[in-house]
Scaffold this motif. Structure first.
Motif, mmCIF file in Angstrom:
data_model
loop_
_atom_site.group_PDB
_atom_site.id
_atom_site.type_symbol
_atom_site.label_atom_id
_atom_site.label_comp_id
_atom_site.label_asym_id
_atom_site.label_seq_id
_atom_site.Cartn_x
_atom_site.Cartn_y
_atom_site.Cartn_z
ATOM 1 N N PHE A 1 -12.027 1.612 4.001
ATOM 2 C CA PHE A 1 -10.666 1.087 4.137
ATOM 3 C C PHE A 1 -10.411 0.830 5.619
ATOM 4 O O PHE A 1 -10.874 1.585 6.477
ATOM 5 N N ALA B 1 0.858 -1.194 0.000
ATOM 6 C CA ALA B 1 0.000 0.000 0.000
ATOM 7 C C ALA B 1 0.893 1.242 0.000
ATOM 8 O O ALA B 1 1.677 1.440 0.928
ATOM 9 N N PHE C 1 -2.994 7.051 -0.639
ATOM 10 C CA PHE C 1 -4.336 7.274 -1.172
ATOM 11 C C PHE C 1 -4.273 8.393 -2.199
ATOM 12 O O PHE C 1 -3.601 9.405 -1.992
ATOM 13 N N LEU D 1 -6.859 3.600 -3.148
ATOM 14 C CA LEU D 1 -5.571 3.165 -2.606
ATOM 15 C C LEU D 1 -4.650 2.750 -3.749
ATOM 16 O O LEU D 1 -4.991 1.867 -4.553
#
Ligand code: FMN
Ligand code: SF4
Length: 382
Positions: free
Chosen positions: A334, A310, A313, A318
């Motif tokens: 999320f 990840a 954002f 994402l």
């Protein structure tokens, strides 16, 4: 035999006493006494089974690992003091990997012959300290009860209206996980018996530590989140405490806590994706449970995105780095399951108390047994 069984036999999802009808069928066709184990976890249940004629003897395995004094406590009517087995199978799993046996709920296992470990009781501390424990989860309660047993004067503050911390959330994940609350009740009872002053619904700021010799931060992990703006991102405690809306969720982090959140949300009918940077999920999950969790996630069509890091954002989505390059994920909700310690909070408490300790996930986010054992070890050395 359970070795060949294609489904769990002795995990928490199997209700206590589930296999008793099997013993009864055996008893109907043999003329010798029959005994059986397999999740008969309380003396009451065993008594009932014997009275009903399902078994002649209670074969006890894990409950006696968790508390070898179980028969004595049952005989003396002290059932509430029995250290409850949580069917976590840490003891079992470690044998498979040729590691010394350990028990989540009883740190003294394997050290009964070493007086320092305190299986036969802990010596009183040379000086009685005033101890403030912040956080009434398993680490906080274990620390508070053990420190009080050593003669310290202990106050335990919990911001919520009840004790249990992350165990209260873990108890909501899958069928049978409510058995985890047995350990909360046991620790609560221990705190009470040892004279810990428990203050519920009491958050506390560093100034509140004034007058205490030792402050113990047992407030659980913090949760990190990828940079950038996003309309809705929750932590696991917020997921388990609140009401969930939306249809699609992305859980960031696929180790134990992330898996628990994904199980919980998918069980509520949400379409869930798990984003995990490593090659596989659940590195910290006991294999006795992991295979079944993965089976359940698959059955609920949870999307498992391993090797997905990840990044941030962007426009409410994402952005992840994955083996194919980059991709974006959309969701109504999320959840970050990326845990961090609370090292950064130490300094502000040190201004008000001579000794400040971090315990459990606040010290380093790990599993339940790490938190309990660490709390016990630090408290018996206080
Ligand atoms: C640490 C550990 C070691 C075990 N070793 C054996 C074994 O060597 N042979 C066997 O047949 N069962 C073994 N078992 C299984 C137990 O005898 C028992 O069938 C199982 O734990 C279910 O009973 P329980 O719910 O009371 O724990 C072991 C269990 C544990 C937890
Ligand atoms: S390690 Fe877990 S399963 Fe084994 S006895 Fe302890 S609580 Fe029970």
């Amino acid at each position: 035999g359970w070795h060949e069984s294609a489904r769990s036999v002795i995990t928490r999802d199997v209700p206590m006493g589930h296999w008793l009808p099997v013993a009864r069928r055996v008893k109907e066709v043999v003329s010798i006494p029959v005994m059986m184990a397999f999740k008969i976890f309380t003396p009451e249940l065993a008594e009932e089974a014997i009275a009903r004629g399902d078994i002649d003897f209670w074969e006890v395995c894990r409950p006696m690992i968790a508390d070898p004094r179980l028969p004595q406590k049952a005989r003396e009517g002290r059932e509430g003091e029995i250290v409850p087995c949580l069917a976590c199978n840490l003891c079992f799993f470690r044998l498979y990997y040729h590691q010394p046996i350990m028990c989540t709920v009883r740190p003294t296992l394997g050290h009964e012959g070493e007086p320092d470990w305190g299986y036969r009781g802990l010596p009183k501390a040379p000086r009685r300290k005033r101890v403030l424990v912040i956080g009434g989860g398993p680490a906080g309660m274990e620390f508070a009860a053990t420190a009080a047993e050593r003669g310290h004067k202990v106050v335990l503050c919990e911001a919520q209206g009840e004790l249990g911390g992350s165990l209260r959330y873990a108890a909501k994940v899958e069928r049978g996980d409510e058995e985890l609350l047995r350990f909360v009740r046991y620790l609560e009872g221990r705190c009470k018996r040892e004279g810990v002053e428990v203050r519920l619904s009491e958050g506390i700021s560093p100034e509140g530590a004034k007058g205490f010799d030792t402050v113990v931060l047992a407030t659980g992990a913090r949760y990190a989140q990828p940079p950038g703006e996003v309309p809705s991102i929750l932590t696991p405690p917020e997921v388990f405490e609140g009401s969930i809306s939306g249809e699609r969720a992305v859980v960031i982090g696929g180790q134990g806590v992330g898996i628990a959140v994904a199980l919980y949300l998918s069980g509520k009918g949400l379409k869930v994706s798990i984003v995990e940077g490593e090659r596989r999920l659940g590195r910290d999950v006991n294999p006795f449970y992991l295979w079944r969790y993965l089976q359940v996630l698959k059955g609920r069509e949870v999307e498992i995105l391993t090797q997905h890091e990840a990044l941030r954002f962007e426009d409410g989505r994402l952005l992840c780095r994955c083996p194919e390059g980059e991709r974006t994920l959309e969701a109504d909700l999320f959840v970050t399951a990326m845990r961090e310690d609370r090292e950064v909070e130490l300094e502000s408490w040190r201004r008000w108390a001579p000794e400040v300790l971090l315990v459990g996930d606040a010290r380093r986010p790990r599993r339940l047994h790490n938190a309990v054992h660490e709390a016990y070890r630090l408290a018996r050395g206080l």
